[in-house]
Design a protein around this motif. Structure first.
Motif, PDB file in Angstrom:
ATOM      1  N   LEU A  50      30.749  50.465  33.101  1.00 29.57           N
ATOM      2  CA  LEU A  50      30.073  49.272  33.601  1.00 29.57           C
ATOM      3  C   LEU A  50      28.643  49.131  33.095  1.00 29.57           C
ATOM      4  CD1 LEU A  50      31.293  49.443  37.292  1.00 29.57           C
ATOM      5  CD2 LEU A  50      32.183  48.005  35.468  1.00 29.57           C
ATOM      6  N   TRP A  91      27.220  46.045  31.313  1.00 28.00           N
ATOM      7  CA  TRP A  91      27.126  44.823  32.106  1.00 28.00           C
ATOM      8  C   TRP A  91      25.846  44.734  32.917  1.00 28.00           C
ATOM      9  CZ3 TRP A  91      30.116  40.863  31.122  1.00 28.00           C
ATOM     10  CH2 TRP A  91      31.336  41.097  30.491  1.00 28.00           C
ATOM     11  N   VAL A 108      32.278  35.779  33.448  1.00 33.87           N
ATOM     12  CA  VAL A 108      31.727  36.264  34.719  1.00 33.87           C
ATOM     13  C   VAL A 108      30.377  35.617  35.021  1.00 33.87           C
ATOM     14  CG1 VAL A 108      30.931  38.307  35.950  1.00 33.87           C
ATOM     15  CG2 VAL A 108      32.999  38.424  34.577  1.00 33.87           C
ATOM     16  N   ARG A 128      39.599  30.174  34.957  1.00 35.25           N
ATOM     17  CA  ARG A 128      40.882  30.785  34.626  1.00 35.25           C
ATOM     18  C   ARG A 128      41.417  30.207  33.322  1.00 35.25           C
ATOM     19  NH1 ARG A 128      44.850  27.844  38.976  1.00 35.25           N
ATOM     20  NH2 ARG A 128      43.987  25.795  38.567  1.00 35.25           N
ATOM     21  N   ALA A 167      38.446  34.739  36.555  1.00 34.87           N
ATOM     22  CA  ALA A 167      37.186  35.240  37.085  1.00 34.87           C
ATOM     23  C   ALA A 167      36.851  34.402  38.313  1.00 34.87           C
ATOM     24  CB  ALA A 167      36.073  35.150  36.052  1.00 34.87           C
ATOM     25  N   LEU A 213      32.554  36.115  44.262  1.00 29.13           N
ATOM     26  CA  LEU A 213      32.750  36.803  45.541  1.00 29.13           C
ATOM     27  C   LEU A 213      31.696  36.284  46.501  1.00 29.13           C
ATOM     28  CD1 LEU A 213      33.367  40.431  44.248  1.00 29.13           C
ATOM     29  CD2 LEU A 213      35.062  38.725  44.934  1.00 29.13           C
ATOM     30  N   ARG A 256      27.940  37.531  46.339  1.00 30.06           N
ATOM     31  CA  ARG A 256      27.856  38.996  46.304  1.00 30.06           C
ATOM     32  C   ARG A 256      28.239  39.580  44.957  1.00 30.06           C
ATOM     33  NH1 ARG A 256      24.677  40.674  50.301  1.00 30.06           N
ATOM     34  NH2 ARG A 256      25.281  39.681  52.229  1.00 30.06           N
ATOM     35  N   GLY A 257      28.797  38.760  44.068  1.00 28.69           N
ATOM     36  CA  GLY A 257      29.206  39.250  42.756  1.00 28.69           C
ATOM     37  C   GLY A 257      30.347  38.403  42.232  1.00 28.69           C
ATOM     38  N   ALA A 258      31.098  38.986  41.303  1.00 29.39           N
ATOM     39  CA  ALA A 258      32.227  38.282  40.713  1.00 29.39           C
ATOM     40  C   ALA A 258      33.332  39.273  40.412  1.00 29.39           C
ATOM     41  CB  ALA A 258      31.802  37.568  39.442  1.00 29.39           C
ATOM     42  N   LEU A 259      34.533  38.772  40.333  1.00 29.85           N
ATOM     43  CA  LEU A 259      35.707  39.583  40.040  1.00 29.85           C
ATOM     44  C   LEU A 259      36.356  39.038  38.776  1.00 29.85           C
ATOM     45  CD1 LEU A 259      37.794  41.729  41.003  1.00 29.85           C
ATOM     46  CD2 LEU A 259      38.946  39.864  42.168  1.00 29.85           C
ATOM     47  N   LEU A 260      36.637  39.938  37.840  1.00 30.31           N
ATOM     48  CA  LEU A 260      37.319  39.572  36.607  1.00 30.31           C
ATOM     49  C   LEU A 260      38.654  40.280  36.566  1.00 30.31           C
ATOM     50  CD1 LEU A 260      37.252  38.270  33.744  1.00 30.31           C
ATOM     51  CD2 LEU A 260      36.226  40.403  32.939  1.00 30.31           C
ATOM     52  N   HIS A 261      39.721  39.509  36.353  1.00 30.59           N
ATOM     53  CA  HIS A 261      41.061  40.088  36.275  1.00 30.59           C
ATOM     54  C   HIS A 261      41.693  39.663  34.963  1.00 30.59           C
ATOM     55  CE1 HIS A 261      45.350  40.599  37.043  1.00 30.59           C
ATOM     56  NE2 HIS A 261      44.952  41.573  37.838  1.00 30.59           N
TER      57      HIS A 261
END
Length: 73
Positions: free
Chosen positions: A6, A9, A20, A31, A57, A60, A67-72
């Protein structure tokens, strides 16, 4: 995921063009079902990830606080 993966980033600014950072800046879902579409929009990320799958992505949020982000991939 180990922290050393990480580390790159941590220096990314919100003005950078990544899925992100777009999610964090715009607070919206990003997406792509087509890897070519993702590569056209985010070429540097696509090269690094070598993903041949859908990408999503999402921000959050807790209430209105980001609070942040999620990447899948």
């Amino acid at each position: 995921m180990p922290a050393e993966y990480l580390a790159p980033w941590f220096g990314v600014t919100l003005s950078s063009r990544f899925s992100v950072t777009d999610v964090v800046r715009e607070r919206r879902l990003v997406r792509f079902g087509d890897p070519e579409q993702f590569a056209r929009r985010y070429p540097r990320t696509a090269i690094a990830l070598c993903s041949h799958h859908a990408v999503v992505a999402a921000p959050l949020l807790i209430g209105t606080t980001l609070r942040g982000a999620l990447l899948h991939l």
